[in-house]
Design a protein around this motif. Structure first.
Motif, short mmCIF file in Angstrom:
data_model
loop_
_atom_site.label_atom_id
_atom_site.label_comp_id
_atom_site.label_asym_id
_atom_site.label_seq_id
_atom_site.Cartn_x
_atom_site.Cartn_y
_atom_site.Cartn_z
N VAL A 148 6.57 -7.88 -3.39
CA VAL A 148 5.34 -7.14 -3.07
C VAL A 148 5.14 -5.94 -4.00
CG1 VAL A 148 5.23 -7.88 -0.67
CG2 VAL A 148 6.45 -5.77 -1.26
N ILE A 149 6.14 -5.57 -4.78
CA ILE A 149 5.97 -4.50 -5.75
C ILE A 149 6.11 -5.02 -7.18
CG2 ILE A 149 6.43 -2.56 -4.22
CD1 ILE A 149 9.29 -2.53 -5.12
N ASN A 150 5.74 -6.27 -7.36
CA ASN A 150 5.73 -6.92 -8.65
C ASN A 150 4.73 -6.23 -9.58
OD1 ASN A 150 4.69 -9.07 -10.60
ND2 ASN A 150 6.48 -10.06 -9.71
N GLY A 185 0.04 -3.88 -10.41
CA GLY A 185 -0.29 -2.62 -11.06
C GLY A 185 0.68 -1.49 -10.83
N LEU A 186 1.75 -1.74 -10.12
CA LEU A 186 2.71 -0.67 -9.85
C LEU A 186 3.57 -0.32 -11.07
CD1 LEU A 186 3.71 -1.88 -6.31
CD2 LEU A 186 2.38 0.15 -6.87
N ASN A 187 3.44 -1.08 -12.12
CA ASN A 187 4.20 -0.84 -13.35
C ASN A 187 3.53 0.17 -14.28
OD1 ASN A 187 2.08 -2.67 -13.86
ND2 ASN A 187 3.13 -3.49 -15.65
N GLN A 188 2.35 0.64 -13.93
CA GLN A 188 1.61 1.57 -14.79
C GLN A 188 2.45 2.79 -15.14
OE1 GLN A 188 -2.66 0.57 -12.71
NE2 GLN A 188 -2.34 2.67 -13.30
N GLY A 189 2.66 2.99 -16.43
CA GLY A 189 3.38 4.16 -16.92
C GLY A 189 4.86 3.96 -17.14
N PHE A 190 5.41 2.91 -16.60
CA PHE A 190 6.84 2.66 -16.79
C PHE A 190 7.10 2.04 -18.16
CE2 PHE A 190 6.77 2.79 -12.12
CZ PHE A 190 7.87 3.61 -11.87
N GLN A 191 8.07 2.57 -18.87
CA GLN A 191 8.48 1.96 -20.14
C GLN A 191 9.19 0.63 -19.87
OE1 GLN A 191 10.34 5.80 -20.94
NE2 GLN A 191 9.67 5.54 -23.07
N THR A 192 9.97 0.61 -18.83
CA THR A 192 10.66 -0.61 -18.41
C THR A 192 10.32 -0.83 -16.95
OG1 THR A 192 12.51 -0.21 -19.92
CG2 THR A 192 12.92 -1.69 -18.06
N PRO A 205 0.80 -1.21 0.00
CA PRO A 205 0.00 0.00 0.00
C PRO A 205 0.85 1.28 0.00
CG PRO A 205 -0.72 -1.51 1.73
CD PRO A 205 0.50 -2.07 1.10
N ALA A 206 1.99 1.24 0.68
CA ALA A 206 2.83 2.44 0.75
C ALA A 206 3.37 2.82 -0.63
CB ALA A 206 3.98 2.21 1.72
N HIS A 207 3.84 1.84 -1.38
CA HIS A 207 4.36 2.13 -2.72
C HIS A 207 3.25 2.65 -3.63
CE1 HIS A 207 7.68 -0.40 -1.27
NE2 HIS A 207 8.40 0.36 -2.06
N ALA A 208 2.09 2.05 -3.56
CA ALA A 208 0.96 2.50 -4.37
C ALA A 208 0.60 3.94 -4.03
CB ALA A 208 -0.24 1.57 -4.17
N SER A 209 0.60 4.27 -2.75
CA SER A 209 0.30 5.64 -2.33
C SER A 209 1.37 6.62 -2.79
CB SER A 209 0.15 5.71 -0.81
OG SER A 209 -1.05 5.10 -0.42
N LEU A 210 2.63 6.23 -2.64
CA LEU A 210 3.72 7.11 -3.08
C LEU A 210 3.66 7.38 -4.58
CD1 LEU A 210 6.69 5.62 -1.04
CD2 LEU A 210 5.77 7.93 -0.84
N LEU A 211 3.34 6.35 -5.35
CA LEU A 211 3.35 6.49 -6.81
C LEU A 211 2.07 7.09 -7.38
CD1 LEU A 211 5.17 3.17 -7.73
CD2 LEU A 211 6.10 5.49 -7.79
N ASN A 271 -0.60 -5.63 1.17
CA ASN A 271 0.25 -6.18 0.13
C ASN A 271 -0.52 -7.25 -0.62
OD1 ASN A 271 2.47 -4.63 0.78
ND2 ASN A 271 3.33 -6.15 2.15
N GLY A 272 -0.35 -7.28 -1.93
CA GLY A 272 -1.04 -8.27 -2.74
C GLY A 272 -2.31 -7.76 -3.39
N GLU A 273 -2.74 -6.56 -3.04
CA GLU A 273 -3.90 -5.97 -3.69
C GLU A 273 -3.43 -5.14 -4.88
OE1 GLU A 273 -6.84 -5.75 0.16
OE2 GLU A 273 -5.94 -3.89 -0.52
#
Length: 84
Positions: free
Chosen positions: A50-52, A56-63, A1-7, A20-22
């Motif tokens: 947990v940031i796989n 959805g944490l990859n949204q917008g990243f080219q790599t 959740p922290a990474h999702a909030s930061l990003l 984690n896992g959502e």
């Protein structure tokens, strides 16, 4: 959740990501999407499962170089991936 909030600059309750896992909703605008739209190159090299990308944490990243199905990978392996 922290990474999702930061990003996303949203609170976990706004994202519906509280554990984690959502998965981050596709409609959430992520920092990498904003930067990419502004002409920046975007890349992420991560070590923790947990940031796989599947969350959805990859949204917008080219790599987005994640750990795949592994639990995690050592920092030196992640660094090698980023350098290459």
């Amino acid at each position: 959740p922290a990474h999702a909030s930061l990003l996303s600059s949203l609170y976990p309750r706004q994202l519906s990501v509280r554990r984690n896992g959502e998965t981050v909703p596709v409609e959430a605008t992520m920092l990498a999407e904003i930067l990419r739209a502004a002409g920046y190159s975007t890349a992420a090299f991560v070590s923790a499962a947990v940031i796989n990308a599947r969350y959805g944490l990859n949204q917008g990243f080219q790599t987005y170089d994640d750990v795949g199905q592994q639990r995690s990978r050592p920092a030196n392996e992640t660094l090698k991936a980023a350098i290459s």
